[in-house]
Design an enzyme around this catalytic site. Structure first.
Site, short mmCIF file in Angstrom:
data_model
loop_
_atom_site.label_atom_id
_atom_site.label_comp_id
_atom_site.label_asym_id
_atom_site.label_seq_id
_atom_site.Cartn_x
_atom_site.Cartn_y
_atom_site.Cartn_z
N ASN A 112 0.86 -1.18 0.00
CA ASN A 112 0.00 0.00 0.00
C ASN A 112 0.89 1.23 0.00
OD1 ASN A 112 -2.41 1.57 0.26
ND2 ASN A 112 -2.03 1.77 2.47
N HIS A 114 0.71 5.09 1.52
CA HIS A 114 -0.08 5.89 2.46
C HIS A 114 0.55 7.27 2.61
CE1 HIS A 114 -2.66 6.85 5.82
NE2 HIS A 114 -1.59 7.28 6.47
N SER A 141 4.53 6.82 2.48
CA SER A 141 5.22 5.56 2.79
C SER A 141 4.64 4.43 1.96
CB SER A 141 5.02 5.20 4.27
OG SER A 141 5.37 6.26 5.13
N ASP A 150 -2.77 0.57 8.01
CA ASP A 150 -1.56 1.37 7.79
C ASP A 150 -0.46 1.05 8.81
OD1 ASP A 150 -2.90 2.68 5.69
OD2 ASP A 150 -3.75 4.15 7.07
C1 GRF Z 1 -2.66 8.66 -2.80
O1 GRF Z 1 -2.14 9.88 -2.36
C2 GRF Z 1 -2.41 7.58 -1.77
O2 GRF Z 1 -1.37 7.87 -0.90
C3 GRF Z 1 -3.69 7.51 -0.99
O3 GRF Z 1 -4.69 7.87 -1.88
C4 GRF Z 1 -4.18 8.71 -2.90
C5 GRF Z 1 -4.70 8.13 -4.19
O4 GRF Z 1 -4.34 8.78 -5.32
N1 GRF Z 1 -3.81 6.20 -0.41
P1 GRF Z 1 -4.51 8.11 -6.76
O5 GRF Z 1 -5.89 7.45 -6.82
O6 GRF Z 1 -3.40 7.15 -6.97
O7 GRF Z 1 -4.47 9.30 -7.69
#
Ligand code: GRF
Length: 220
Positions: A112, A114, A141, A150
């Protein structure tokens, strides 16, 4: 020696899919030895699904609302993932806590990204929380997914200085630009067999990751 076959990855999304696009682009340009074999969204009609279609990747919707319950959603999602049979599952802006059965089905094979410097700020609203706390640094991260939200071991981080006058939007823009660099890089480390999950920790080149590799935004 024959070249290593591309890592087969499935990407889970909920929204705009800019990280998905970065992964698709890196695979296309050859900086990432991976093939996106399917994109699954928990919401219909999101831009990420369109990006998958544009790239000729199977775009699948497992509509959380239509499933009626968390369990039913988990079962459907697991069915789709097993059908695709990826080596790695990549959560890219997937905005739902996964049922434990799904995480357990891919333990050590799910990443993931985050938007915080974990372990700071698991959960939502990380930009607002970092600004409210007056943090000097914020970032993002890449980590292995475990059932706790997370909380899995971190592999790579991207760090930016919080500037005077930064807003949630300005922070988000700079953090996301960094995510688009570190996420393909982390997946490439998995593709090269250099990162693995064992005994509840991340290992890199056979050593436990105690301080994750940090990429910093130029302060200038
Ligand atoms: C990203 O910033 C990620 O860290 C978070 O959600 C956002 C998603 O952006 N989990 P995208 O859909 O990849 O444009």
């Amino acid at each position: 020696m024959s070249p290593r076959p591309a890592l087969r990855i499935a990407v889970l999304v909920s929204g705009s899919g800019s990280n998905l696009q970065a992964i698709i682009d890196a695979a296309r340009t050859g900086t990432l030895d991976a093939q996106v074999i399917g994109v699954i969204s928990d919401r219909p009609g999101v831009l990420a699904l369109e990006r998958a279609c544009q790239a000729g990747i199977p775009a699948i919707t497992v509509d959380y609302k239509a499933c009626g319950s968390r369990e039913a959603f988990g079962t459907r999602l697991l069915d789709e993932l097993r059908r695709l049979d990826p080596q790695l599952v990549v959560l890219a802006g997937f905005m739902r806590i996964l049922p434990a059965a799904v995480v357990d089905g891919f333990r050590g094979r799910m990443l993931n990204v985050h938007p915080s410097l974990l372990p700071r700020y698991p959960g939502l609203d990380t930009y607002r929380r970092a600004l409210a706390a007056g943090d000097a640094w914020h970032g993002s991260s890449v980590h292995f997914v475990i059932p706790e939200l997370d909380a899995g071991p971190v592999i790579l981080q991207y760090r930016i200085p919080v500037r005077a006058g930064d807003s949630e939007d300005s922070l988000r823009a700079r953090v996301q630009a960094g995510e688009h660099r570190i996420y393909p890089r982390a997946i490439q480390l998995v593709a090269e067999g250099r990162i693995e999950y064992r005994d509840g920790r991340a290992w890199r080149d056979g050593q436990p990751v105690t301080v994750p590799e940090i990429t910093e935004e130029d302060a200038g």
